[in-house]
Write an enzyme that holds these catalytic residues in place. Structure first.
Site, mmCIF file in Angstrom:
data_model
loop_
_atom_site.group_PDB
_atom_site.id
_atom_site.type_symbol
_atom_site.label_atom_id
_atom_site.label_comp_id
_atom_site.label_asym_id
_atom_site.label_seq_id
_atom_site.Cartn_x
_atom_site.Cartn_y
_atom_site.Cartn_z
ATOM 1 N N GLU A 1 -3.302 7.992 0.776
ATOM 2 C CA GLU A 1 -2.878 7.183 1.920
ATOM 3 C C GLU A 1 -2.517 8.069 3.106
ATOM 4 O O GLU A 1 -1.849 9.097 2.920
ATOM 5 C CB GLU A 1 -1.624 6.391 1.485
ATOM 6 C CG GLU A 1 -1.041 5.482 2.520
ATOM 7 C CD GLU A 1 0.274 4.862 2.032
ATOM 8 O OE1 GLU A 1 1.100 5.581 1.438
ATOM 9 O OE2 GLU A 1 0.475 3.660 2.270
ATOM 10 N N HIS B 1 4.981 5.455 -4.287
ATOM 11 C CA HIS B 1 4.305 4.649 -3.255
ATOM 12 C C HIS B 1 4.887 3.234 -3.290
ATOM 13 O O HIS B 1 4.768 2.511 -4.279
ATOM 14 C CB HIS B 1 2.805 4.645 -3.544
ATOM 15 C CG HIS B 1 1.959 3.782 -2.658
ATOM 16 N ND1 HIS B 1 1.880 3.953 -1.291
ATOM 17 C CD2 HIS B 1 1.130 2.743 -2.959
ATOM 18 C CE1 HIS B 1 1.029 3.055 -0.799
ATOM 19 N NE2 HIS B 1 0.575 2.302 -1.776
ATOM 20 N N HIS C 1 8.119 6.053 5.986
ATOM 21 C CA HIS C 1 6.765 6.522 5.672
ATOM 22 C C HIS C 1 6.381 7.733 6.517
ATOM 23 O O HIS C 1 6.369 7.650 7.740
ATOM 24 C CB HIS C 1 5.757 5.391 5.905
ATOM 25 C CG HIS C 1 4.354 5.801 5.611
ATOM 26 N ND1 HIS C 1 3.883 5.972 4.336
ATOM 27 C CD2 HIS C 1 3.328 6.109 6.427
ATOM 28 C CE1 HIS C 1 2.620 6.361 4.381
ATOM 29 N NE2 HIS C 1 2.265 6.452 5.632
ATOM 30 N N HIS D 1 -0.649 9.844 5.902
ATOM 31 C CA HIS D 1 0.768 10.152 6.091
ATOM 32 C C HIS D 1 0.953 10.882 7.413
ATOM 33 O O HIS D 1 1.572 11.950 7.471
ATOM 34 C CB HIS D 1 1.303 10.990 4.926
ATOM 35 C CG HIS D 1 1.786 10.165 3.775
ATOM 36 N ND1 HIS D 1 0.924 9.527 2.923
ATOM 37 C CD2 HIS D 1 3.036 9.832 3.347
ATOM 38 C CE1 HIS D 1 1.617 8.852 2.017
ATOM 39 N NE2 HIS D 1 2.903 9.011 2.251
ATOM 40 N N GLU E 1 10.057 12.210 3.294
ATOM 41 C CA GLU E 1 8.815 12.758 2.731
ATOM 42 C C GLU E 1 8.468 14.116 3.340
ATOM 43 O O GLU E 1 8.011 15.023 2.641
ATOM 44 C CB GLU E 1 7.659 11.772 2.930
ATOM 45 C CG GLU E 1 7.769 10.567 2.009
ATOM 46 C CD GLU E 1 6.562 9.642 2.088
ATOM 47 O OE1 GLU E 1 6.105 9.205 1.023
ATOM 48 O OE2 GLU E 1 6.082 9.353 3.201
ATOM 49 N N ASP F 1 2.273 10.923 -1.590
ATOM 50 C CA ASP F 1 3.062 10.103 -2.520
ATOM 51 C C ASP F 1 2.947 10.610 -3.963
ATOM 52 O O ASP F 1 3.943 10.674 -4.694
ATOM 53 C CB ASP F 1 2.629 8.633 -2.458
ATOM 54 C CG ASP F 1 3.056 7.963 -1.156
ATOM 55 O OD1 ASP F 1 3.813 8.575 -0.381
ATOM 56 O OD2 ASP F 1 2.622 6.813 -0.927
ATOM 57 N N GLU G 1 4.243 0.315 -2.180
ATOM 58 C CA GLU G 1 3.461 -0.901 -2.456
ATOM 59 C C GLU G 1 3.128 -1.090 -3.941
ATOM 60 O O GLU G 1 2.674 -2.162 -4.343
ATOM 61 C CB GLU G 1 2.142 -0.863 -1.655
ATOM 62 C CG GLU G 1 2.307 -1.052 -0.159
ATOM 63 C CD GLU G 1 2.591 0.251 0.593
ATOM 64 O OE1 GLU G 1 3.195 1.184 0.028
ATOM 65 O OE2 GLU G 1 2.221 0.328 1.784
HETATM 66 ZN ZN ZN Z 1 4.496 8.185 1.244
HETATM 67 MN MN MN Z 2 2.907 5.295 0.289
#
Ligand code: ZN
Ligand code: MN
Length: 254
Positions: A33, A119, A174, A35, A179, A44, A121
């Site tokens: 994904e 992650h 995010h 970032h 992170e 992630d 979701e």
């Molecule tokens: Zn992430």
């Molecule tokens: Mn994620």
């Protein structure tokens, strides 16, 4: 110290370890994904694996290879599906992968499995996969499963230190300070600090629309600023996560 990465053991050594020590096995789960411009697509999964590894070291556990594809990125917590590179799976695929993993680990004779989610979701589909896996195995099954989102193990005191100007919440985090700081700690050579965008936090309405609206999401893909990220903050968070997750593992499987 015993080896930690499951995929580096022979089946003979793995079987002996399971039968002798009944180790806790950690299964990190991530996503591929976007970032932002400064972090890699695999952030992630890299972080869930790193946190799982540090925790496994404290409890003499094993870490299985990361499930590296996650459920579809959502605009309000991952930027959405419109970014090049974001590569997601249908819910049924993720549920099926987790269901299969639960069944296979039980067949190995494992009694303690921990799903370490990185992650946002993924959450409900992991729950469904665990539920279906345990249902397949039936009431005599000896396997117990724990599931967690690693960021929930950060204390309020640490969040206050990491965010001196106020914590924006985990969804908007995010590719932001948590992170980015943790990547600076674990994988500094994968972070482009020179490319960190400095934008105000994304401001979403309290509803969703489909197809999703790209113009709700900052062009960079970052939902709140990663300015203020440091390796030192990452080290503090990493230590707190591993320590508190190890304590929770000890509690959960009593
Ligand atoms: Zn992430
Ligand atoms: Mn994620």
């Amino acid at each position: 110290m015993n080896p930690i990465w499951m995929n580096q053991l022979s089946w003979i050594d793995y079987e002996a370890r399971i039968q002798r020590d009944h180790p806790t096995v950690f299964l990190p789960i991530g996503a591929l994904e976007q970032h932002g411009p400064h972090l890699p697509l695999g952030t992630d999964g890299l972080l869930s694996a790193a946190v799982a590894f540090d925790t496994a070291r404290l409890v003499d556990g094993l870490v299985a290879p990361t499930l590296s594809y996650g459920y579809k990125s959502q605009p309000k917590c991952g930027g959405g599906q419109h970014f090049c590179g974001t590569t997601s799976v249908d819910a049924a695929t993720l549920i099926g992968s987790v269901r299969d993993a639960v069944r296979e680990f039980a067949r190995h004779g494992l009694t303690q499995l921990v799903l370490v989610n990185g992650h946002y979701e993924n959450q409900w589909f992991l729950i469904e996969g665990i539920d279906l896996g345990l249902r397949d195995l039936g009431a005599d099954c000896k396997l117990k499963v724990m599931r967690l989102e690693y960021w929930d193990f950060l204390t309020e005191a640490t969040l206050a230190d990491v965010f001196p100007n106020g914590f924006p919440g985990f969804a908007l985090e995010h590719a932001a300070v948590i992170e980015t700081s943790m990547m600076l700690h674990y994988h500094p050579n994968l972070v482009r600090t020179d490319l960190i965008p400095d934008e105000p936090p994304a401001d979403f309405p309290p509803y969703d629309v489909y197809p999703t609206k790209k113009n709700w999401v900052p062009l960079s893909g970052v939902l709140s600023s990663a300015k203020g990220s440091t390796a030192e903050k990452g080290a503090v968070m990493a230590k707190e996560l591993a320590t508190r997750m190890a304590a929770a593992v000890a509690d959960a499987f009593i």
